[in-house]
Design a protein around this motif. Structure first.
Motif, mmCIF file in Angstrom:
data_model
loop_
_atom_site.group_PDB
_atom_site.id
_atom_site.type_symbol
_atom_site.label_atom_id
_atom_site.label_comp_id
_atom_site.label_asym_id
_atom_site.label_seq_id
_atom_site.Cartn_x
_atom_site.Cartn_y
_atom_site.Cartn_z
ATOM 1 N N THR A 6 0.836 -1.194 0.000
ATOM 2 C CA THR A 6 0.000 0.000 0.000
ATOM 3 C C THR A 6 0.873 1.246 0.000
ATOM 4 N N CYS A 8 0.515 5.338 1.399
ATOM 5 C CA CYS A 8 -0.303 6.242 2.210
ATOM 6 C C CYS A 8 0.161 7.682 2.030
ATOM 7 N N GLY A 15 -3.380 12.851 -3.213
ATOM 8 C CA GLY A 15 -4.342 11.750 -3.221
ATOM 9 C C GLY A 15 -5.341 11.874 -4.353
ATOM 10 N N LYS A 19 -5.674 9.247 -7.434
ATOM 11 C CA LYS A 19 -6.982 8.634 -7.711
ATOM 12 C C LYS A 19 -7.410 8.921 -9.144
ATOM 13 N N LYS A 24 -6.074 2.893 -6.955
ATOM 14 C CA LYS A 24 -7.280 2.511 -6.217
ATOM 15 C C LYS A 24 -7.125 2.798 -4.729
ATOM 16 N N ILE A 25 -8.127 3.465 -4.165
ATOM 17 C CA ILE A 25 -8.146 3.722 -2.735
ATOM 18 C C ILE A 25 -8.642 2.470 -2.026
ATOM 19 N N ILE A 28 -9.639 4.931 3.905
ATOM 20 C CA ILE A 28 -9.212 6.217 4.437
ATOM 21 C C ILE A 28 -9.206 6.077 5.950
ATOM 22 N N PHE A 37 -4.941 8.742 3.329
ATOM 23 C CA PHE A 37 -5.456 8.039 2.157
ATOM 24 C C PHE A 37 -4.551 6.845 1.877
ATOM 25 N N PHE A 39 -3.734 3.799 -0.552
ATOM 26 C CA PHE A 39 -3.895 3.313 -1.922
ATOM 27 C C PHE A 39 -3.246 1.950 -2.070
ATOM 28 N N LEU A 70 -12.851 12.332 -2.527
ATOM 29 C CA LEU A 70 -12.075 12.248 -1.287
ATOM 30 C C LEU A 70 -12.675 13.115 -0.193
#
Length: 78
Positions: A6, A8, A15, A19, A24-25, A28, A37, A39, A70
Protein backbone atom coordinates in the motif's frame (compact mmCIF):
# COMPACT_ATOMS: atom_id res chain seq x y z
CA UNK A 1 4.80 6.01 3.11
CA UNK A 2 4.75 2.51 1.65
CA UNK A 3 3.92 -0.65 3.59
CA UNK A 4 2.69 -4.13 2.64
CA UNK A 5 1.62 -3.31 -0.90
CA UNK A 6 0.00 0.00 0.00
CA UNK A 7 0.94 3.65 -0.32
CA UNK A 8 -0.30 6.24 2.21
CA UNK A 9 -0.49 10.02 2.00
CA UNK A 10 -2.16 12.79 3.99
CA UNK A 11 -1.93 15.23 1.07
CA UNK A 12 -5.44 15.59 -0.39
CA UNK A 13 -4.11 17.11 -3.64
CA UNK A 14 -1.65 14.26 -4.20
CA UNK A 15 -4.34 11.75 -3.22
CA UNK A 16 -6.76 13.30 -5.69
CA UNK A 17 -4.13 13.23 -8.44
CA UNK A 18 -3.29 9.57 -7.79
CA UNK A 19 -6.98 8.63 -7.71
CA UNK A 20 -7.63 10.53 -10.94
CA UNK A 21 -4.68 8.73 -12.54
CA UNK A 22 -6.19 5.35 -11.68
CA UNK A 23 -4.69 4.28 -8.35
CA UNK A 24 -7.28 2.51 -6.22
CA UNK A 25 -8.15 3.72 -2.74
CA UNK A 26 -8.25 0.83 -0.28
CA UNK A 27 -9.42 2.87 2.69
CA UNK A 28 -9.21 6.22 4.44
CA UNK A 29 -7.88 6.17 8.00
CA UNK A 30 -7.88 8.90 10.62
CA UNK A 31 -10.69 11.36 11.17
CA UNK A 32 -12.25 14.40 9.52
CA UNK A 33 -9.40 16.61 10.80
CA UNK A 34 -6.50 14.44 9.56
CA UNK A 35 -7.23 11.80 6.94
CA UNK A 36 -4.73 9.25 5.68
CA UNK A 37 -5.46 8.04 2.16
CA UNK A 38 -4.38 4.42 1.69
CA UNK A 39 -3.89 3.31 -1.92
CA UNK A 40 -3.08 -0.06 -3.40
CA UNK A 41 0.55 0.33 -4.52
CA UNK A 42 1.46 0.01 -8.19
CA UNK A 43 4.66 -0.04 -10.21
CA UNK A 44 3.73 3.42 -11.59
CA UNK A 45 3.35 5.13 -8.20
CA UNK A 46 6.79 6.77 -8.13
CA UNK A 47 6.35 7.96 -11.71
CA UNK A 48 2.93 9.42 -10.88
CA UNK A 49 4.26 11.22 -7.80
CA UNK A 50 7.10 12.73 -9.84
CA UNK A 51 4.53 13.78 -12.44
CA UNK A 52 2.41 15.44 -9.73
CA UNK A 53 5.35 17.44 -8.34
CA UNK A 54 6.60 18.40 -11.80
CA UNK A 55 3.44 19.99 -13.20
CA UNK A 56 1.90 16.84 -14.63
CA UNK A 57 -1.13 17.42 -16.80
CA UNK A 58 -4.58 16.21 -15.85
CA UNK A 59 -8.01 17.35 -16.92
CA UNK A 60 -9.80 19.71 -14.59
CA UNK A 61 -12.83 17.42 -14.58
CA UNK A 62 -10.79 14.40 -13.47
CA UNK A 63 -9.06 16.23 -10.60
CA UNK A 64 -12.32 17.95 -9.54
CA UNK A 65 -14.19 14.65 -9.42
CA UNK A 66 -11.39 12.89 -7.53
CA UNK A 67 -11.15 15.77 -5.02
CA UNK A 68 -14.93 15.72 -4.51
CA UNK A 69 -14.83 11.95 -3.90
CA UNK A 70 -12.08 12.25 -1.29
CA UNK A 71 -13.71 15.20 0.47
CA UNK A 72 -17.03 13.37 0.57
CA UNK A 73 -15.35 10.31 2.08
CA UNK A 74 -13.62 12.46 4.73
CA UNK A 75 -16.80 14.28 5.72
CA UNK A 76 -18.66 10.97 6.01
CA UNK A 77 -16.11 9.45 8.38
CA UNK A 78 -17.63 8.49 11.71
Amino acid sequence: MTTNGTYCTTDIWLGSFLKAKGMKIIRIDGDSRRAIFVFGDTARREELIQEFYNAGLISITEIKNAMADLKSAIFNMA
